[in-house]
Design an enzyme around this catalytic site. Structure first.
Site, PDB file in Angstrom:
ATOM      1  N   LYS A  91     -26.207 -55.360 -55.908  1.00  0.00           N
ATOM      2  CA  LYS A  91     -27.346 -55.961 -55.208  1.00  0.00           C
ATOM      3  C   LYS A  91     -28.551 -55.016 -55.153  1.00  0.00           C
ATOM      4  O   LYS A  91     -29.638 -55.431 -54.757  1.00  0.00           O
ATOM      5  CB  LYS A  91     -26.927 -56.356 -53.784  1.00  0.00           C
ATOM      6  CG  LYS A  91     -25.806 -57.382 -53.725  1.00  0.00           C
ATOM      7  CD  LYS A  91     -26.224 -58.711 -54.311  1.00  0.00           C
ATOM      8  CE  LYS A  91     -25.087 -59.718 -54.351  1.00  0.00           C
ATOM      9  NZ  LYS A  91     -24.537 -60.024 -53.036  1.00  0.00           N
ATOM     10  N   THR A 125     -24.614 -64.160 -42.227  1.00  0.00           N
ATOM     11  CA  THR A 125     -24.128 -65.331 -42.964  1.00  0.00           C
ATOM     12  C   THR A 125     -23.968 -64.983 -44.436  1.00  0.00           C
ATOM     13  O   THR A 125     -24.758 -64.229 -44.993  1.00  0.00           O
ATOM     14  CB  THR A 125     -25.111 -66.502 -42.801  1.00  0.00           C
ATOM     15  OG1 THR A 125     -25.163 -66.882 -41.420  1.00  0.00           O
ATOM     16  CG2 THR A 125     -24.693 -67.703 -43.625  1.00  0.00           C
ATOM     17  N   GLU A 133     -31.446 -65.488 -39.498  1.00  0.00           N
ATOM     18  CA  GLU A 133     -31.071 -64.106 -39.803  1.00  0.00           C
ATOM     19  C   GLU A 133     -32.201 -63.134 -39.463  1.00  0.00           C
ATOM     20  O   GLU A 133     -31.963 -62.053 -38.912  1.00  0.00           O
ATOM     21  CB  GLU A 133     -30.696 -63.986 -41.279  1.00  0.00           C
ATOM     22  CG  GLU A 133     -29.381 -64.673 -41.624  1.00  0.00           C
ATOM     23  CD  GLU A 133     -29.109 -64.706 -43.120  1.00  0.00           C
ATOM     24  OE1 GLU A 133     -27.933 -64.774 -43.488  1.00  0.00           O
ATOM     25  OE2 GLU A 133     -30.076 -64.681 -43.910  1.00  0.00           O
TER      26      GLU A 133
END
Length: 262
Positions: free
Chosen positions: A129, A33, A111
């Site tokens: 990230k 997601t 998740e």
């Protein structure tokens, strides 16, 4: 659809494409997601249409399930799939040991369940990230609505004993109402700035009454695919200890992803 991508969008695109191309015919695939994961799902949909790729997708949220169905990917539940060959998902932060913070979209419970029910978890992310130490991104903690303020107080008491720089927590909102997860729960975002011992933090938080799950993914991710703004893509395998740098992808023209919001 065509158009030039920004540097950050190019990075997300190449990471998503590289990971989606790992999927083989007949696989059971966990579908993550988030914005980068959505690009991966679209790439899989493209392969289903153009290559006849046959897979079963297990989505980690209702919005991912809707997108996958729209793209012609067969969607099944985790119970129906039983066990997955691979899960591909994004991350809000990752460190050199491939520990993650996830849950910026509020789907970290599903998740984590899907990722741990897989032979391998592959994270896709842009280079921004990667962090030296987790914690700059607020750590999401899913809590049940009943007594959530008491749960919040207990969490803050625990944080006082942990190796963190901040202890502030905030109830995630959706407009003027609390954000509600797919499971009907709330999310507390912990503004820790730095998490000195992520493993300990993950274990301790889940002992607090009212906590359902936290967004720390420890020893779950096997590979990370890192995209760069110039189109390079790097694949790191934590188990093999290898690093691969792929050739450039053309992420600027005639791709399926230029209409997706960041």
């Amino acid at each position: 659809m065509a158009g030039d991508l920004s540097l950050i969008d190019t990075a997300k695109y190449v990471a998503a494409r590289r990971a989606a191309d790992m999927v083989q015919n007949g696989m059971r695939v966990g579908l993550g997601t988030g914005s980068t994961a959505a690009w991966m799902v679209r790439r899989l949909g493209e392969r289903v249409r153009e290559e006849g790729l046959a897979i079963k997708g297990v989505p980690t949220s209702t919005r991912t399930a809707q997108l996958a169905r729209e793209l012609g990917i067969e969607v099944v539940s985790l119970d129906q799939a039983g066990w997955l060959d691979i899960t591909i998902d994004g991350a809000d932060e990752f460190d050199r040991e491939l520990n993650l913070i996830k849950g910026g979209g509020g789907a970290h419970l599903q998740e984590k369940i899907v990722a741990t029910a897989s032979d391998q978890m592959v994270v896709i992310a842009d280079a921004g990230k990667e962090v030296e130490t987790l914690g700059a991104f607020p750590l999401p903690v899913e809590v049940i609505p009943f007594g959530w303020q008491t749960t919040r107080t207990l969490i803050e008491e625990v944080l006082d004993t942990m190796d963190v720089l901040g202890t502030r927590s905030a109830l995630r909102m959706n407009g003027e109402a609390p954000f509600v997860t797919d499971e009907g729960n709330h999310v507390l975002d912990l503004h820790l700035q730095r998490i000195g011992n992520p493993r300990q933090m993950a274990l301790v938080l889940n002992q607090v009454p009212g906590v359902v799950e936290n967004g720390l993914f420890i020893d779950i991710c096997d590979k990370v695919v890192i995209g760069y703004g110039d189109g390079r893509v790097e694949l790191r395998d934590i188990n093999e200890g290898t690093v691969e740098l792929d050739e450039l992808f053309d992420g600027g023209k005639d791709n399926l992803f230029t209409d997706l919001a960041d």
